[in-house]
Structure formats: structure tokens, C-alpha cells
Design an enzyme around this catalytic site. Structure first.
Site, PDB file in Angstrom:
ATOM      1  CG  ASP A 184      -1.917   1.124   1.208  1.00  0.00           C
ATOM      2  OD1 ASP A 184      -2.730   1.192   0.263  1.00  0.00           O
ATOM      3  OD2 ASP A 184      -1.876   1.953   2.132  1.00  0.00           O
TER       4      ASP A 184
ATOM      5  CE  LYS B 160      -1.818   4.996   1.354  1.00  0.00           C
ATOM      6  NZ  LYS B 160      -1.989   5.111   2.810  1.00  0.00           N
TER       7      LYS B 160
END
Length: 815
Positions: A678, A682
Site C-alpha cells: 500500500d 502511494k
């Protein structure tokens, strides 16, 4: 004297006729009246159908006649006392028998001449007017019936006869001089030629009948009674926010009626215009409402636009070629061809180079027109001087109308930009020198969007309606919908944004409502919806073709992330918190950005990084202003920050990860967060938004999870592995304490290289005191060299993520 005309809906049945008679009765107390009535609603269509049916030797025309007869005799039973019915029943029987005879003749001959068609079509007004005249006499004793054919004289152009005003005006004037009736009732639509044959004045001709009588008697006012509260700023059946127009000029009314405002038959205005006789459009069912006043001197308003109208079923014909340049008479030849074929030209535009002429006609005439034009120009076409006529069908003309437009700059620019922003493609443009009308031709499928978008721009105080199609209604989705419900009134009053949720979908059910889903009980509505299907969801959003449409993705689903292009290509904006699309292959990311620009459909994903924090928006402004990002350091996982801030000797790693999930800080699959995937997504998104090309595999991921944890395939096994490897996590915590540091999962980018991983952060670092679920980002740029630009705040949680999505939606509303 006042002239009143009542349309088909006003005399549709006995109940409506009673309302009409009440209006006439009340007005007759003060003024003498001439009253014109249409056929009962739907009867003219039945008569035309009966004529066509008989002419093709189909005996079902007899059933149609029986239906017409019953409709009128039912009205007699309801309106007229039994003791008074004998004469009117005989009259109706006589007319019906005459109709049957005519249709029998059509059946035997197998044809329907224009002359016979006029006689047949005119029976509707003859039947209705004579029944209404008898019913009226019950209430206004000093009233009479007059056959319009005796006073309105025309040529023999059957179907749409031209009035001989010299004869007609004299006959009407003499008639009223020689009688003293308080009310005289006339059938509309019908007239007669000078040699005595029944003619008609065209569909909608009852308005025209009333105008002819009003002009002949120099009436004080002409009142057109219908089923709406006047002329509207647009068609209220298509534009729900359309408003009645209180006052309007004759010229504006003619323009609007010509371009499809069906409340008024276009030729109606001409007879009363010369004598400046005002026209009132009134509602039979709400007679106390003001309506619309048409006159020479309408009240001044701040808005230069009076209305937006349209004509459906238009075909565009284009004749072009170098052989037209500088050649006199090309236009004349073209229009003569169309005139000879009795084809009405609705729209004209011509290039200043004379290379092409473009005209708009009805779809039904397109093939006939093309054949005639190609034949007329066959020599030039054979010599390749002119191309064959090009025909485009299924189009629509949309017109802005306003007498004062010529005094206001930028109206056409606003019109074109408003349509362009909603991807309504303009096929042709026409604007007269008077600047009273700006017309554009658009695809018929876009007419609803075009009318609503323009009405919103010019009449709704710049209130912008946003139509949301929401997929994903879990924790974040629920908060998002709650925020919309809470802020809806504020947005409308303060930001002029009207938010409507048109569709909601989860993995099981989906629901659509074109008028907007009622949000107070949306969960029940979804539960009762249809089975969820992504392809059907896309198709429904496309077919609705609503202005300012926004697809909102509040999922973490790969398949949903792969459908953004389908929305963008339909000029439907995309707002998403799903990081998968923007962290996918670079070519896909760039394609989505390019589609957004090409189709003028915003693609916003602020919540991809930092939930509700304005990280991406700030980065965009830096780049747009000419700055260059050289280095990024960041803690980008609110969930991991929450986990490592709460992980301690008394609160084990497994339990704190569980708690993070319960509070909505982690993804549904917590391994996505803990594995570093994750965070890698980003930082990749930030790198790309900074202008660099990078793929996911280029980012070094220094995972802190044991291999066995990484290899689990479901959440249960993953949490079991966390318990099994508790010592591993305890050792990380002990090492951090020994170094007087704190554990933070950090993402870095510098010199074209990027990495993510767990780090021991010393106490002098700005990352050290990062509490709770906070995120922090440091941008080192050409302008921020020694001291980075720093953004810090809550970076996880359903409420803040929902607020970030909400903010992206509002950004689109403010564009």
C-alpha cells in the site's frame, strides 16, 4: 371583446369541459367573448389514423369511428341534461354518418386525397364545438355556435391552407356587427376555400383560428388556454427546473414556438402582431396563475435569455465542393429543389468561403431531399466539382432565445463552453444578425443533457447539479453518503452545488434513480435493488447521459479500477480512493490522465495518498507553478503508524493490527498494508504526479514481515501467523527502544530511486513524534531546498477518507 381558445386537453373529457365552461361563464360577465375550441384530446389523431386505415383497405377504420362516436356521446351524457340531448345527438349522428360515408369511399377507392384528408381531420373540431356549444348554453343562455368555415376563407392548399385575410376579416367583422350574443363559440382548425371546400390550418391551427378572429375584431386580448402555466424557460418534461416566463415579446415567442415550444402554434402571433393585441397563455386547471403575457413591451429582466427550446428528429444535409466557390446561384438552386419537393428548411448555415452549405430538415424528409439534390447537381457531381449530398440523421436543434442577447457579450461563448464541458458535440451553428436566436445542432441522444446543462447555466443562478454514481458503500462509502446528506443544503445555498446520488452499488446489489436516491433510507433502498453487475452499471450510467456525471469508486477492487476508461470516454468524471489504477502500469496511468483531458472529464484521486490530506492537490500546484520535486520522504500509512504507535510490551502486535482493522484504518486485507504494498503504491503515485516515469517493480520494498506471514492466502491464516511470529515483532520493538528510536514505515524517493520499509527513527527526526494514524510528507524541491514543504495530519480512517472523496467531488463542482 376578448378571444379565448381552449386546447385539446382543456376539452379532453366532460370534467375538463366543465372547467372550461366555468372560465367562459366568469369572463362573460364582464366582456363579450369569442371562444375557439379544439377537438377532444386525441380525436384528430384517431381521425387521421382512420383515413389512412381506410385508404389501405383495412376495415378496422370502422372500429376507430365507433371509438370516436362513443367518446362524443359519452360527453353528451355527462354534460347535457337528458331533456336537452335530442337535437345534439341528431347533429352528432349526422356528422358521424357523413364521416363514415367519406371513409367508406376511401376504402372502396383505396386512396385518401389531400382534400378528403382535410375534411376527415376537421370532424374533431366540428363534433367537439357543437357539443360544447350546447353545454355552454346551459350556463350562458345568450351564447351561440358559429361554424368557422363560414367566416374564415382560404386557398385550396389542403393540409395547411393560406388564409385570404381580405375576405376573412370582412366576414368576421360583419358577423359580429350583426349579432348581439354575449359568447360565440367557434370550432378551431377548420376553414373553407372560396369555392366552399373544407380546409384546415395545420396541426395546432386552433390557436391560429383564435388569432385570426382576434385580429379581425380588434380584440383587447387573445387568451390561449392550455394545460401548463404559460410558456416555460425550457420544456418542463425534460428540464424539471424549468420556470414559467411571465412576460415575453412577440418575436421571442415566435422564436421559441418555432423551435419546439408546443404551447403555442407558431403562425398564431402574426395576425395579432400588427395591431399589438396581447396574447395570454393560461392554464385551464389553474386559472388563478398569471401565465405568460406576450406583447410588444415585455417587462425588463436581468437575464438576456428568455428561453431554451429544441426541435427533435432533425437531419443535417451538407452540400460542399470547390465548384460552389464564387459560383452565383448555387444556394438558389439548392433551395428551389427543396421548395419543389415541399420540404421545409428549419436551419441554415453556410461557410464564408462558399465551399459548403448546411441545412437542417426533418428526418422524414432526408432521403427524399438527398435524392432531389443529387439529381439537381448531378453534372457537377459527375465532374467532381461538388460532392454528393451528405446526410446525418437523428439530430436535434437546440436554440437560445432572447431579445436582449444582442446587448450582452459572450452569450454564445458561454453556450458553447457549457456544452463542451459536458461533451455535447456541436454539429452546426447558426446565429442571425439580430442575435435573437443562437441555434446549434447536436446528437439527439444528447438533447436532455444539453437542455439541462444550458438551463442550469442561464436560469438557475449558476447552481450546478452533480450526479453521482457511487460504487462501494462499506465503511468509507457509508460515511461519504452521510456527509452528502448532512451537507446537501449547505452546498446548494452557499456553493451553488446541487448534489444528487443517482446510483449506489455494493458487491451484491445496485440501485438507480434518475431523480436522485432518497438518502434518509438508502440502505433499505439498496437491499431492495437489483443484482449488482458492473457491465450493467456502466451501461446505465452511459444511457442516462446526465450532465456533470461523476463515478465515485470507494472500493479496493482491481476489476473496478480497470473500468475508469469506460467512464472517462463518456465524459463521466472519476473520483476514487482506490489506489490500484494510478499505481498500475505507467501506460495505463498516463492513458487515464490523457482520457481525462481529451473528454474534459476530471480524474481525481486525492485520497490515494493521505486520505483527506491535500497532498496530491498541493503537489499539482507545485508542478503547475514550475517547481520541480527532487526528493520525497514520507510516512504514508496511517494504519501502520497507528499500529507501531500502539504496539508495546502490554499490547501485542496481533491485537493492535486487529484493532486497526476494526477502526477502519487498514484495507480489508490487512496484509496489503503490512506488506508495504500500500505504501509503495502511494509513493509511486506521488512520484508520477511529480512528473517522473516509474513502475511498481522499480520500488525497493524492505518488508518487515516474516516470509510465512507474506505467503498466507486469507485473513484468518494471516492473523494466526502474526501470533506464531510474535517474537519477531517483539524483537523489533526491543531494538527500537534500545536505540532510543521509534518504528516508522517510511517511503523515500531521491535521484530517480524509491524504497519503502520499516526504519528506526531517532528522536531528532520530524517523523519521531508522529502520533496516532497521522501521515507526514516532506517535499524537497527547487524552491524548497533546505527546509522541505511539509504536510502532516490524519492519514487514515473512514471519516477522513470520505471527506477527501467529498472534497474531490466539490472540486469538480467548482470547475
Amino acid at each position: 371583446m376578448i378571444v379565448l381558445k381552449f386546447g385539446g386537453t382543456s376539452v379532453a373529457n366532460a370534467q375538463n369541459i366543465s372547467k372550461t365552461i366555468d372560465i367562459v361563464y366568469n369572463k362573460s360577465k364582464e366582456k363579450k367573448l369569442a371562444v375557439v375550441v379544439s377537438a377532444f384530446s386525441g380525436v384528430t389523431d384517431l381521425l387521421i389514423l382512420a383515413g389512412k386505415t381506410a385508404s389501405v383497405k383495412d376495415k378496422s377504420y370502422k372500429d376507430i369511428v365507433s371509438q370516436i362516436e362513443k367518446k362524443h356521446k359519452d360527453a353528451i351524457d355527462e354534460l347535457i341534461p337528458l331533456s336537452e340531448q335530442s337535437d345534439i345527438i341528431n347533429t352528432i349522428n349526422h356528422e358521424i354518418n357523413l364521416l363514415k360515408t367519406l371513409l367508406d369511399g376511401c376504402y372502396l377507392l383505396g386512396e385518401l386525397s389531400n382534400r378528403t384528408a382535410d375534411i376527415v381531420a376537421g370532424f374533431g373540431e366540428l363534433l367537439s364545438s357543437q357539443i360544447i356549444a350546447v353545454a355552454l348554453k346551459q350556463k350562458v343562455s345568450n351564447s351561440s355556435f358559429k361554424d368557422s368555415r363560414e367566416v374564415i376563407k382560404t386557398n385550396s392548399n389542403f393540409g395547411k391552407a393560406n388564409v385570404d385575410f381580405d375576405i376573412t376579416n370582412t366576414l368576421i367583422s360583419d358577423y359580429f356587427k350583426n349579432n348581439d350574443f354575449q359568447v360565440v363559440l367557434f370550432p378551431g382548425f377548420i376553414a373553407s376555400s372560396v369555392d366552399g371546400n373544407t380546409t384546415t390550418l395545420g396541426r395546432g391551427g386552433s390557436d391560429y383560428t383564435a388569432a385570426i378572429i382576434a385580429a379581425a375584431v380588434k380584440a383587447e386580448v387573445l387568451e390561449i388556454w392550455t394545460d401548463v402555466n404559460g410558456m416555460f424557460t425550457s420544456n418542463p418534461k425534460i428540464v424539471k427546473q424549468a420556470q414559467p416566463i411571465e412576460t415575453i415579446s412577440y418575436q421571442e415567442a415566435m422564436e421559441l414556438s418555432h423551435f419546439g415550444a408546443k404551447v403555442l402554434y407558431p403562425p398564431t402571433i402574426q395576425p395579432v402582431l400588427n395591431d399589438s393585441i396581447p396574447i395570454f397563455i393560461k392554464n385551464t386547471f389553474e386559472p388563478e396563475v398569471y401565465g405568460t403575457l406576450i406583447s410588444n413591451h415585455p417587462a425588463a429582466t436581468n437575464n438576456p435569455i428568455k428561453g431554451i427550446s429544441h426541435i427533435d428528429n432533425i437531419a443535417l444535409l451538407t452540400l460542399e465542393g470547390s465548384g460552389m466557390i464564387g459560383v452565383a446561384g448555387s444556394s438558389k438552386r439548392l433551395f428551389e429543389v427543396l421548395s419543389n419537393e415541399s420540404i421545409n428548411v428549419i436551419f441554415i448555415t453556410q461557410a464564408s468561403s462558399e465551399h459548403s452549405i448546411c441545412i437542417g430538415i426533418l428526418n422524414a424528409d432526408a432521403d427524399k431531399a438527398k435524392t432531389a439534390i443529387d439529381k439537381a447537381f448531378e453534372l457537377e457531381i459527375a465532374q467532381n466539382k461538388i460532392d454528393e449530398c451528405i446526410v446525418e440523421k437523428d439530430l436535434c436543434i437546440v436554440a437560445l432565445v432572447g431579445e436582449s442577447m444582442k446587448n450582452h457579450q459572450g452569450i454564445s461563448g458561454k453556450m458553447f463552453s457549457t456544452l463542451g464541458k459536458n461533451n455535447v458535440n456541436i454539429r452546426a451553428i447558426a446565429q442571425g444578425a439580430s442575435e435573437r436566436n443562437i441555434s446549434v445542432v447536436v446528437n439527439e441522444k444528447d438533447v436532455k443533457k444539453a437542455l439541462n446543462t444550458l438551463h442550469e447555466r442561464f436560469f438557475e443562478d449558476n447552481t450546478k447539479q452533480l450526479n453521482l454514481f457511487v460504487m462501494g458503500i462499506g465503511n468509507v462509502g457509508e460515511k461519504f453518503i452521510d456527509q452528502i446528506s448532512q451537507q446537501k443544503k449547505f452546498l446548494k445555498e452557499n456553493l451553488k452545488i446541487n448534489l444528487r446520488v443517482i446510483a449506489l452499488s455494493n458487491s451484491r446489489k445496485m440501485v438507480f434513480d434518475e431523480e436522485g436516491i432518497y438518502l434518509k433510507d438508502w440502505k433499505t433502498t439498496v437491499d431492495q435493488g437489483e443484482t449488482a453487475n458492473v457491465d450493467n452499471f456502466i451501461a446505465r450510467a452511459k444511457d442516462l447521459n446526465l450532465r456533470n456525471s461523476i463515478f465515485v469508486d470507494i472500493t479496493a477492487n482491481y476489476d473496478i479500477a480497470n473500468i475508469y476508461d469506460k467512464f472517462l470516454k463518456e465524459s463521466i468524471a472519476v473520483v476514487t480512493c482506490n489506489k490500484i489504477a494510478c499505481s498500475s502500469e505507467y501506460d495505463n496511468y498516463k492513458n487515464l490522465k490523457n482520457l481525462s483531458r481529451k473528454y474534459n472529464a476530471p480524474f481525481l484521486f486525492e485520497t490515494n495518498v493521505g486520505a483527506g490530506l491535500p497532498i496530491i492537490d498541493t503537489l499539482k500546484h507545485l508542478i503547475a507553478s514550475g517547481d520541480k520535486v527532487n526528493r520525497i520522504n514520507a510516512v504514508l500509512s496511517g494504519s501502520l503508524n497507528f499500529i507501531f504507535n500502539n504496539f508495546s510490551e502490554t499490547y501485542n502486535f496481533h491485537d493492535v493490527v486487529k484493532e486497526a482493522g476494526i477502526q477502519g484504518f487498514t484495507e480489508p486485507d490487512p496484509k496489503i498494508d503490512l506488506s508495504g504494498v500500500d505504501v509503495a503504491r502511494k509513493i509511486l503515485i506521488l512520484i508520477r504526479e511529480s512528473g517522473y516515469k516509474m513502475e511498481m517493480e522499480d520500488i525497493v520494498n524492505n518488508s518487515f514481515l516474516p516470509k510465512e506471514c507474506m505467503e498466507t492466502t486469507n485473513n484468518d491464516d494471516f492473523f494466526k501467523s502474526l501470533i506464531k511470529h510474535a517474537a519477531h515483532f517483539d524483537n523489533l520493538l526491543a531494538e527500537a527502544k534500545a536505540k532510543n528510536s521509534r518504528l516508522k514505515f517510511v517511503a523515500s524517493f531521491e535521484n530517480g530511486k524509491a524504497s519503502v520499509g520499516l526504519q528506526f527513527i531517532p528522536s531528532d527526526s520530524p517523523f519521531y513524534n508522529l502520533e496516532g494514524k497521522d501521515n507526514i510528507v516532506q517535499f524537497y524541491t527547487d524552491r524548497y531546498v533546505d527546509q522541505p514543504l511539509l504536510i502532516k495530519g490524519a492519514g487514515a480512517g473512514a471519516a477522513v477518507t470520505a471527506s477527501g472523496i467529498f472534497a474531490d467531488v466539490i472540486r469538480i463542482g467548482n470547475v
